[in-house]
Design an enzyme around this catalytic site. Sequence first.
Site, PDB file in Angstrom:
ATOM      1  N   TYR A  75       0.842  -1.204   0.000  1.00 36.30           N
ATOM      2  CA  TYR A  75       0.000   0.000   0.000  1.00 36.30           C
ATOM      3  C   TYR A  75       0.875   1.252   0.000  1.00 36.30           C
ATOM      4  O   TYR A  75       0.612   2.215  -0.712  1.00 36.30           O
ATOM      5  CB  TYR A  75      -0.934   0.022   1.225  1.00 36.30           C
ATOM      6  N   PHE A 127      -7.191  21.229 -24.630  1.00 30.90           N
ATOM      7  CA  PHE A 127      -7.561  19.813 -24.699  1.00 30.90           C
ATOM      8  C   PHE A 127      -8.781  19.649 -23.790  1.00 30.90           C
ATOM      9  O   PHE A 127      -8.881  20.292 -22.740  1.00 30.90           O
ATOM     10  CB  PHE A 127      -6.421  18.878 -24.283  1.00 30.90           C
ATOM     11  N   THR A 128      -9.689  18.760 -24.187  1.00 33.30           N
ATOM     12  CA  THR A 128     -10.994  18.632 -23.519  1.00 33.30           C
ATOM     13  C   THR A 128     -10.898  18.520 -21.992  1.00 33.30           C
ATOM     14  O   THR A 128     -11.413  19.369 -21.267  1.00 33.30           O
ATOM     15  CB  THR A 128     -11.727  17.399 -24.088  1.00 33.30           C
ATOM     16  N   ASP A 218       1.998  19.283 -21.161  1.00 34.77           N
ATOM     17  CA  ASP A 218       1.160  18.099 -21.324  1.00 34.77           C
ATOM     18  C   ASP A 218       2.012  17.104 -22.108  1.00 34.77           C
ATOM     19  O   ASP A 218       2.216  17.266 -23.311  1.00 34.77           O
ATOM     20  CB  ASP A 218      -0.126  18.452 -22.069  1.00 34.77           C
ATOM     21  N   LYS A 261      -0.761   7.023 -23.508  1.00 31.45           N
ATOM     22  CA  LYS A 261      -0.364   7.424 -24.872  1.00 31.45           C
ATOM     23  C   LYS A 261       1.064   6.932 -25.137  1.00 31.45           C
ATOM     24  O   LYS A 261       1.279   5.744 -25.180  1.00 31.45           O
ATOM     25  CB  LYS A 261      -0.494   8.945 -25.018  1.00 31.45           C
ATOM     26  N   ARG A 385     -13.756  15.199 -33.648  1.00 34.27           N
ATOM     27  CA  ARG A 385     -13.023  16.261 -32.969  1.00 34.27           C
ATOM     28  C   ARG A 385     -13.440  17.569 -33.647  1.00 34.27           C
ATOM     29  O   ARG A 385     -12.759  18.078 -34.529  1.00 34.27           O
ATOM     30  CB  ARG A 385     -11.506  16.041 -33.079  1.00 34.27           C
ATOM     31  N   PHE A 452     -19.071  15.082 -25.726  1.00 34.58           N
ATOM     32  CA  PHE A 452     -18.772  14.191 -26.851  1.00 34.58           C
ATOM     33  C   PHE A 452     -18.731  12.717 -26.454  1.00 34.58           C
ATOM     34  O   PHE A 452     -18.999  11.842 -27.263  1.00 34.58           O
ATOM     35  CB  PHE A 452     -17.437  14.579 -27.513  1.00 34.58           C
TER      36      PHE A 452
HETATM   37  C1  LIG Z   1      -5.560  11.755 -23.280  1.00 34.54           C
HETATM   38  C2  LIG Z   1      -5.084  13.113 -23.036  1.00 34.54           C
HETATM   39  C3  LIG Z   1      -5.233  13.734 -21.787  1.00 34.54           C
HETATM   40  C4  LIG Z   1      -6.050  13.117 -20.662  1.00 34.54           C
HETATM   41  O1  LIG Z   1      -5.538  11.929 -20.240  1.00 34.54           O
HETATM   42  P1  LIG Z   1      -6.440  10.682 -19.794  1.00 34.54           P
HETATM   43  O2  LIG Z   1      -5.413   9.635 -19.507  1.00 34.54           O
HETATM   44  O3  LIG Z   1      -7.347  10.326 -20.923  1.00 34.54           O
HETATM   45  O4  LIG Z   1      -7.204  11.083 -18.585  1.00 34.54           O
HETATM   46  C5  LIG Z   1      -4.682  14.985 -21.618  1.00 34.54           C
HETATM   47  N1  LIG Z   1      -4.027  15.599 -22.613  1.00 34.54           N
HETATM   48  C6  LIG Z   1      -3.871  15.048 -23.824  1.00 34.54           C
HETATM   49  C7  LIG Z   1      -3.145  15.775 -24.900  1.00 34.54           C
HETATM   50  C8  LIG Z   1      -4.404  13.792 -24.090  1.00 34.54           C
HETATM   51  O5  LIG Z   1      -4.286  13.270 -25.309  1.00 34.54           O
END
Ligand SMILES: *Cc1c(COP(=O)(O)O)cnc(C)c1O
Length: 462
Positions: A75, A127-128, A218, A261, A385, A452
């Site tokens: 933990y 970004f969303t 990011d 990613k 998008r 979306f």
């Molecule tokens: C996917 C993504 C995020 C958010 O990450 P999650 O792992 O989906 O929560 C933030 N910024 C960018 C550019 C992304 O592609």
Amino acid sequence: MAIEKRTWAEPFKIKVVEAVRIPTPAEREKAILEAGYNTFLLRSDDVYIDLLTDSGTSAMSDRQWAAMMVGDEAYAGSRSFYRLESAVQQWFGYKYVVPAHQGRGAENLLSKALIKAGDIVPGNMYFTTTRLHQELAGGTFVDVIIPEAHDPKSLHPFKGDVDLGKLEEVIKTYGASRIPYISVAATVNLAGGQPISLGNMKAVGELAKRYGIRVILDAARVVENAYFIQKREPGCQERSIASIVKELCSYTDGCTMSAKKDPMVNIGGFLAVNDHAVYEDAANLAVIYEGLHTYGGMAGRDMEALATGIEESLHEDHIRARVGQVLYLGQKLIDAGIPIVQPIGGHGVFLDAKGFLPHVPQEQYPAQALAAALYLDSGIRSMERGIVSAGRNKETGENNKPKLELVRLTIPRRVYTQAHMDVVAESVEAVFSERAGIGGLRMTYEPKYLRFFQARFEPLGA
Ligand SMILES: *Cc1c(COP(=O)(O)O)cnc(C)c1O
């Protein structure tokens, strides 16, 4: 000619396979209807080639799977956390690491730690999830990307660059004290996977330092960004991907990472910072929202796979083949006369839905309609998008109307073959030849946040 100079191929061979099947036309019709014309609401069993996203969908290597077996599930103080922390320190150069369940978990910690009501967060296109967390913390996002980013036809090599003039104007207008950080993405997802140059990142870092403002990266696709720098930026051709990534990070004060990613894990993320006070705040918030600060919502085995994935993502032959596959699909579509965002991005090919369906006005969701049409043609799943993803203005409630109205064909890493890419190109061409018959949609259900993901639609005239 020496083999190193001939055609590239995947730098791996396949050890395990997963069967895929093409749903019948009747099954596809039923499935898209039940999904309310939203590809996010399809069941994956109804999908043939899944290009919804490259997020968490990449194939892990034998080394990553082996690493999972040695995960330490303690933990507190898990050995696997310290391995992850060392990997982040070694490859990205940041001092402190807080694990999170995925990217948006890290965005939440960062936004809550740094943003106060009334703050302004400038960034190279929104970004969303990033923008939503900034807004929920009381901030307002201001776009400072170069104008070329909004033009699908501009061939600018670094469409992710920050417009330095615009950024300085924002700082002068609102004052540095209202700007907790500058939010810089590498590569810019909503611009079509477009990179920021090393020179621009350096200049942003210097400008920010002059005003005493932090820069937060990011880093979800920072390795793909480094590949474009190596290919396109003068003086970088002989440099290693790892050294470019480290230099990009060096101009920033921290990063949020969606490890789903570039680092090729199915789940995970982290926040990394250099400032100990920010680390302390974020680590404390982590125990509320994520889990203890040495696991942050990840199992020990997940942290092991991530530490290994970070290192693998930086291999030259890996990134060359990863982006090479995306370029292969994109070039096929360009050769067929399909309108796509150019230059081709790092993680996917973005169809220009305005160019594809000029007869469908933006209020009738052309990109959403195109994604549904592609699924109906072949069972290939893509993502909108455009105006649906852009959501509503948080003050006026009006629809945000992005200049780019895109359908993203996102390529998971190490998952599909070149023959799959050929099938995708054939389907896009088939839909393009029948585009006059594709009509717009009406939204029948709109969720309050990140609409979306769960919105529902029906064909106009149905
Ligand atoms: C996917 C993504 C995020 C958010 O990450 P999650 O792992 O989906 O929560 C933030 N910024 C960018 C550019 C992304 O592609």
